[in-house]
Structures are given as C-alpha cells and as structure tokens.
Write an enzyme that holds these catalytic residues in place. Structure first.
Site, PDB file in Angstrom:
ATOM      1  N   SER A 154      14.597  15.732 -65.246  1.00 19.12           N
ATOM      2  CA  SER A 154      13.290  15.064 -65.326  1.00 19.12           C
ATOM      3  C   SER A 154      13.265  14.347 -63.850  1.00 19.12           C
ATOM      4  O   SER A 154      14.182  13.649 -63.283  1.00 19.12           O
ATOM      5  CB  SER A 154      12.954  14.184 -66.431  1.00 19.12           C
ATOM      6  OG  SER A 154      11.790  13.367 -66.104  1.00 19.12           O
ATOM      7  N   TYR A 168      15.333   7.338 -71.796  1.00 17.82           N
ATOM      8  CA  TYR A 168      15.071   8.504 -71.304  1.00 17.82           C
ATOM      9  C   TYR A 168      15.531   8.667 -69.819  1.00 17.82           C
ATOM     10  O   TYR A 168      16.472   9.721 -69.249  1.00 17.82           O
ATOM     11  CB  TYR A 168      13.483   8.787 -71.246  1.00 17.82           C
ATOM     12  CG  TYR A 168      13.287  10.248 -70.886  1.00 17.82           C
ATOM     13  CD1 TYR A 168      13.442  11.383 -71.653  1.00 17.82           C
ATOM     14  CD2 TYR A 168      12.626  10.514 -69.545  1.00 17.82           C
ATOM     15  CE1 TYR A 168      12.992  12.521 -71.386  1.00 17.82           C
ATOM     16  CE2 TYR A 168      12.176  11.703 -69.275  1.00 17.82           C
ATOM     17  CZ  TYR A 168      12.515  12.776 -70.104  1.00 17.82           C
ATOM     18  OH  TYR A 168      11.965  14.141 -69.928  1.00 17.82           O
TER      19      TYR A 168
END
Length: 267
Positions: A154, A168
């Site tokens: 990501s 995350y």
C-alpha cells in the site's frame, strides 16, 4: 540478445496456460486479480475463508474461460499455505504465479489500539504473506523454472496517516521489507518477488468516497489535492500492473514496490 519479442511485443504479457494461486480471492483486490488472470488465460486456484463469495468469484472466472479450483482456506498458518500450494499442483501439475491478496486493516488511535488488534493486522498482512511466499517458493524452486510472487502492499507502507493507521502502516512497511529481501534472496533462482502498492481504489469498503454525500465531499478534496492524476483509483488501474508483474514482461524486476497511486507518493 535475441530481439524475437519485437515481432510480437504483447507476447511478453502472455500468461496463457500458467498456473496461478490467488489468496484473499473473495476480497476486492483478490477477486480482481483472479478475474484479470482468468481473462488472460491462466489456470487458477483461488483461496479464501468466505466460501459463498469464493464460489461467486470462481463462477465469474469460469465465465471468462478459466479452469478454476476454489480452496476454502485462509493462509493463516503453515498447514493451510502448504495445502493451497498442494491443491494447485494436484489440479494443474505446477505453480507459476502467486498473488497474495489477503489482508486486513483495523483503524484506531494508538491509545485505543490493543496489542491483540495490532497483532491481528500484523499477522494477516505480514506473517500470512511470508508464509504463503514460503510455501509457494518451495514449490517453484522444486520445479526449477522460476516463478512470480506478487504481494499486496500500500502507499501506506511508505507514508504515515493521521487517522489511526499505526498497525496498517507498520504491516505494509513490513510487506515492503519482505518483498525486497525475498527479491534479493530468490532473484538468482529465476523467481521474482514484487509488490503492488495502491492508494484508495474503488471497492466495497471505499465506495463511500466515490459518492456525492456530505461525508465524501468533506474528505475527497483534501485527498485529491495530493493526487497528481486528480482522481481516485479504479480496479482497472490495478489490472495492468498485476499482469505486468505476473508475466515475462517483468522478468528483470524483483524486490520492486510498484505504486499504483496516481502519483500520490511522488509529491
């Protein structure tokens, strides 16, 4: 160096007849990856814990002309990962491509994030990616013909986020580290290891950002101000990078994080 590819440059992207595993195939990226590879002519083993959604994706892949074997397992432990790989070998005789599309997020400010919740995100995004790459690479090494491993990162592996993304961001940074380390380790064997790192793209979880609502209008302009392309991502924006990394076109690329982000991480 032979230049035979110039007679048909698109042959570099040909994955017809290749055997691919896609984990997390019931999720947004995993389902997209499965359907892209199906439409490109690969044979598929798709794995997920959500059996109903997995069967739906299998049906969609078959409609695109692919041979598909669904496996109702998550890559949550060594046994499951080995079983997913074994299913590919049993069904199609070999393994050429692994796409790890499984993972999760859990948003909370650090004062509210419990250690268990943090570890759950790290397990889903980091440990399971490592375990699946481990099982797949063992099979690819035994075959002796190289292979393609594609992990899901990501833009948050490179950039922080103020809204409670410590788990995350940390997990995706770790995925980047695995990608680079395995790219170096397995590169001499002909196995490439790369990652796709998107920013926001359209899915069930992000659909609200694309809507004409007060909430979306309050968030979207600030986000788009950081995106040189001036728009949010679409699933098709991930399809090209996926096919590139799964095919011979990327044979000289390994340990690479490919940002599918409209320029978000460039500015």
């Amino acid at each position: 160096m032979s230049e035979d590819f110039l007679k048909n440059p698109l042959s570099l992207f040909d994955v017809r007849g290749k055997t691919a595993i896609v984990t997390g195939a019931s999720g947004a990226f995993g389902a997209l990856a499965a359907k892209v590879l199906a439409g490109a002519g690969a044979k598929l083993v798709i794995a997920a814990g959500n059996i109903a959604e997995l069967d739906k994706v299998a049906h969609e892949c078959r409609a695109l002309g692919a041979e598909v074997k669904p496996v109702g397992l998550r890559p949550s432990n060594e046994k499951n990962c080995d079983a997913i790989v074994a299913a590919a070998v049993e069904a199609f005789g070999r393994l050429d491509i692994l796409v790890v599309g499984s993972g999760k997020n859990d948003v909370a400010k650090i004062g509210d994030m419990t250690p268990d919740r943090f570890e759950d995100v790290m397990d889903a995004n980091v440990t399971q990616s490592w375990l699946m790459a481990r099982s797949a690479s063992r099979q690819m090494l035994a075959q002796g013909h190289g292979g393609k491993i594609i992990l899901m990162s990501s833009a948050r592996g490179l950039l922080g986020h103020p809204a409670g993304y410590t788990a995350y961001c940390a997990s995706k940074s770790a995925v980047d580290g695995i990608t680079k380390a395995l790219g170096c380790e397995l590169g001499p064997t002909g196995i490439t290891v790369n990652a796709i790192a998107p920013t926001v793209f359209r899915s069930a979880l992000t659909a609200w950002m694309y809507e004409d609502t007060e909430k979306a209008r309050g968030v979207r302009p600030a986000f788009l101000a950081r995106v040189p392309k001036g728009r949010l991502g679409e699933p098709s924006d991930l399809a090209g990078p996926l096919l590139f990394l799964a095919s011979a076109a990327s044979d000289f690329y390994t340990g690479h994080i490919l940002y599918a982000d409209g320029g978000y991480t460039a500015g």
